[in-house]
Design a protein around this motif. Structure first.
Motif, short mmCIF file in Angstrom:
data_model
loop_
_atom_site.label_atom_id
_atom_site.label_comp_id
_atom_site.label_asym_id
_atom_site.label_seq_id
_atom_site.Cartn_x
_atom_site.Cartn_y
_atom_site.Cartn_z
N PRO A 80 0.78 -1.34 0.05
CA PRO A 80 -0.18 -0.17 -0.06
C PRO A 80 0.70 1.29 -0.01
CG PRO A 80 -0.22 -0.98 2.25
CD PRO A 80 0.43 -1.99 1.13
N TRP A 81 2.14 1.32 0.45
CA TRP A 81 2.91 2.36 0.56
C TRP A 81 3.52 2.74 -0.94
CZ3 TRP A 81 3.70 -1.95 3.44
CH2 TRP A 81 4.88 -2.50 2.86
N LEU A 82 3.81 1.72 -1.88
CA LEU A 82 4.38 1.95 -3.01
C LEU A 82 3.31 2.31 -4.13
CD1 LEU A 82 6.79 -1.06 -3.18
CD2 LEU A 82 7.22 1.38 -2.33
N THR A 83 3.49 3.23 -4.96
CA THR A 83 2.74 3.51 -6.06
C THR A 83 2.35 2.29 -6.98
OG1 THR A 83 4.59 4.09 -7.69
CG2 THR A 83 3.96 5.92 -6.00
N VAL A 84 1.74 2.46 -8.01
CA VAL A 84 1.30 1.30 -9.12
C VAL A 84 2.83 0.89 -9.84
CG1 VAL A 84 0.43 1.14 -11.33
CG2 VAL A 84 -0.93 1.83 -9.67
N TYR A 85 3.66 2.23 -10.32
CA TYR A 85 4.99 1.94 -10.84
C TYR A 85 5.72 1.15 -9.82
CZ TYR A 85 9.54 2.78 -13.28
OH TYR A 85 10.58 2.71 -13.69
N GLU A 86 5.69 1.57 -8.77
CA GLU A 86 6.64 0.90 -7.85
C GLU A 86 6.46 -0.42 -7.41
OE1 GLU A 86 8.02 5.26 -5.47
OE2 GLU A 86 6.34 4.07 -4.55
N ASN A 87 5.25 -0.62 -7.31
CA ASN A 87 4.90 -2.20 -6.96
C ASN A 87 5.43 -3.05 -8.24
OD1 ASN A 87 2.95 -2.90 -4.72
ND2 ASN A 87 2.25 -0.99 -4.92
N VAL A 88 5.38 -2.59 -9.56
CA VAL A 88 5.58 -3.65 -10.52
C VAL A 88 7.14 -3.30 -10.55
CG1 VAL A 88 5.53 -4.02 -13.08
CG2 VAL A 88 3.75 -3.15 -11.72
N ALA A 89 7.66 -2.33 -10.50
CA ALA A 89 9.29 -2.10 -10.43
C ALA A 89 9.89 -3.20 -9.43
CB ALA A 89 9.57 -0.75 -10.01
N LEU A 90 9.36 -3.10 -8.13
CA LEU A 90 9.66 -4.17 -6.97
C LEU A 90 10.17 -5.72 -7.78
CD1 LEU A 90 10.43 -3.81 -3.93
CD2 LEU A 90 8.35 -5.11 -3.63
N ALA A 91 9.16 -6.09 -8.53
CA ALA A 91 9.54 -7.65 -8.99
C ALA A 91 10.24 -7.40 -10.13
CB ALA A 91 7.98 -7.99 -9.43
N VAL A 92 10.33 -6.46 -10.94
CA VAL A 92 11.27 -6.32 -12.14
C VAL A 92 12.67 -6.22 -11.62
CG1 VAL A 92 11.73 -4.93 -14.12
CG2 VAL A 92 9.24 -5.48 -13.77
N ASN A 93 12.79 -5.32 -10.79
CA ASN A 93 14.19 -5.09 -10.24
C ASN A 93 14.89 -6.42 -9.54
OD1 ASN A 93 14.29 -2.59 -11.49
ND2 ASN A 93 13.45 -1.41 -9.40
N LYS A 94 14.00 -7.17 -9.06
CA LYS A 94 14.55 -8.18 -8.22
C LYS A 94 15.03 -9.15 -9.23
CE LYS A 94 13.70 -11.22 -4.29
NZ LYS A 94 14.96 -10.80 -3.60
N THR A 95 13.91 -9.46 -10.40
CA THR A 95 14.05 -10.66 -11.35
C THR A 95 15.21 -10.42 -12.32
OG1 THR A 95 11.78 -10.91 -11.15
CG2 THR A 95 12.79 -11.90 -12.77
N PHE A 96 15.25 -8.96 -12.75
CA PHE A 96 15.94 -8.56 -13.96
C PHE A 96 17.56 -7.81 -13.55
CE2 PHE A 96 11.91 -9.42 -15.63
CZ PHE A 96 12.01 -10.80 -16.46
N ARG A 97 17.67 -7.67 -12.31
CA ARG A 97 18.71 -6.60 -11.78
C ARG A 97 19.99 -7.21 -12.46
NH1 ARG A 97 17.83 -9.69 -7.47
NH2 ARG A 97 19.48 -10.91 -6.35
N LYS A 98 20.41 -8.36 -12.75
CA LYS A 98 21.70 -8.74 -13.42
C LYS A 98 21.43 -8.98 -14.96
CE LYS A 98 23.23 -11.18 -9.27
NZ LYS A 98 23.56 -12.66 -8.76
N THR A 99 20.27 -8.98 -15.47
CA THR A 99 20.39 -9.07 -16.86
C THR A 99 19.70 -8.11 -17.62
OG1 THR A 99 17.98 -10.16 -16.68
CG2 THR A 99 19.90 -11.74 -16.44
N LYS A 137 -6.57 -2.51 -9.13
CA LYS A 137 -5.50 -3.03 -8.25
C LYS A 137 -5.17 -4.50 -8.73
CE LYS A 137 -7.15 -1.01 -4.06
NZ LYS A 137 -8.05 -1.23 -3.06
N GLN A 138 -6.18 -5.18 -9.22
CA GLN A 138 -5.97 -6.63 -9.82
C GLN A 138 -5.21 -6.57 -11.18
OE1 GLN A 138 -5.61 -8.85 -7.92
NE2 GLN A 138 -6.96 -10.66 -8.47
N ARG A 139 -5.50 -5.42 -11.96
CA ARG A 139 -4.65 -5.31 -13.24
C ARG A 139 -3.11 -5.01 -12.79
NH1 ARG A 139 -7.97 -3.59 -17.85
NH2 ARG A 139 -10.00 -3.40 -17.41
N VAL A 140 -3.01 -4.43 -11.84
CA VAL A 140 -1.55 -3.88 -11.35
C VAL A 140 -1.03 -5.39 -10.95
CG1 VAL A 140 -0.02 -2.66 -10.08
CG2 VAL A 140 -1.90 -1.50 -10.84
N GLY A 141 -1.81 -6.13 -10.03
CA GLY A 141 -1.34 -7.58 -9.71
C GLY A 141 -0.84 -8.26 -10.72
N ILE A 142 -1.63 -8.47 -11.72
CA ILE A 142 -1.36 -9.16 -13.12
C ILE A 142 -0.43 -8.61 -13.89
CG2 ILE A 142 -2.28 -9.87 -15.42
CD1 ILE A 142 -5.05 -10.00 -13.96
N ALA A 143 0.01 -7.41 -13.87
CA ALA A 143 1.05 -6.71 -14.64
C ALA A 143 2.42 -6.91 -13.86
CB ALA A 143 0.87 -5.19 -14.79
#
Length: 283
Positions: free
Chosen positions: A91-110, A145-151
């Motif tokens: 809840p404390w992160l924006t829509v962009y930041e919620n998705v960024a959290l997953a992307v940065n963790k998964t692809f930080r090395k690639t 919210k569910q759209r963001v979860g799917i994204a």
């Protein structure tokens, strides 16, 4: 080694030990090919979510194994993304930041920072949430919210997307819009999807195959129904399609005739059903 993209091989799950042991799943076997959309349907308590959690690596099986793309699943991993009925956004992160959290963790090395940024924007564009990048979850609707979860789940580029009743908490109109979005996204990126649902129409509309579970305890796969309807599918046109309606009837027949839930008798009903009560009523 399994030749199938995803193989669930002889999976059983028992909770507890000794006389308190409860076998929830027994000998579940299912082979899934790359790009398939599989729905798992059944009454409450039939172990649908347990199957999903075992494939996700969130729960160990008691027997059997799950093989994904030649490797055994024994822990959570970025090759399997899960979308729950509850969006699970921070809840404390924006829509962009919620998705960024997953992307940065998964692809930080690639991926470079610029590539990750572009991929976050692309993922949110796929679910039509580009207009709300700076909004926090409290500022958007349940469907958004569910759209963001799917994204967020898709942004990890998983080998398998796992959906646990993802539209169950939404109103009918929002649910229909999101189902259409998921159909469109799957056709574009050829995702392999396993979805848990209670909704027969949803299962027939979205799936290549519907896996019907028997009632627990010791639930297993009762029947698997192939859905031979061309894609993309239009819900309005399908309403009068005899094939679509035959598939609906087959699932309903399984759920409400072959696997009819027997409700426990109340004390009054038990008394009425007893031989003594029947004789008294006949006197």
């Amino acid at each position: 080694m399994s030749k199938h993209y995803l193989a669930i091989e002889g999976v059983s799950k028992t909770f507890g030990t000794g006389h308190k042991a409860s076998c929830v799943l027994k000998d579940v076997n299912l082979n899934i090919e790359k790009g398939e959309y599989i729905s798992i349907i059944g009454h409450s308590g039939c172990g649908k979510s347990t199957v999903l959690n075992i494939v996700a690596g969130l729960l160990p099986s008691s027997k059997g194994a799950v093989i994904l793309d030649g490797k055994e699943v024994n822990a959570p991993g970025p090759d399997r993304s899960v979308v729950f009925q509850n969006h699970s956004l921070l809840p404390w992160l924006t829509v962009y930041e919620n998705v960024a959290l997953a992307v940065n963790k998964t692809f930080r090395k690639t991926k470079t920072a610029a590539q990750r940024h572009e991929w976050i924007l692309r993922s949110l564009e796929m679910v039509h949430m580009s207009h709300a990048l700076d909004k926090r979850p409290a500022e958007i609707s349940g469907g958004m919210k569910q759209r963001v979860g799917i994204a967020r789940a898709l942004a990890m580029e998983p080998k398998v997307l796992l959906l646990d009743e993802p539209f169950g908490a939404l109103d009918a109109l929002t649910r229909a819009h999101l189902q259409d979005e998921v159909m469109k996204i799957q056709s574009e990126i050829n995702s392999t999807i396993i979805m848990i649902t209670h909704d027969v129409d949803e299962a027939v509309l979205l799936s290549d195959r519907i896996v019907m579970m028997t009632n627990g305890p010791e639930a297993t796969i009762g029947e698997v129904l192939e859905i031979d309807l061309p894609k993309p599918r239009n819900r309005i046109e399908l309403a009068d399609d005899p094939k679509y309606n035959r598939y609906r009837r087959e699932v309903l027949r399984f759920l409400y005739e072959k696997q009819r839930k027997v409700e426990p008798l109340s004390a009054a009903r038990k008394a009425e059903a007893s031989p003594v009560a029947r004789k008294a009523a006949q006197a």
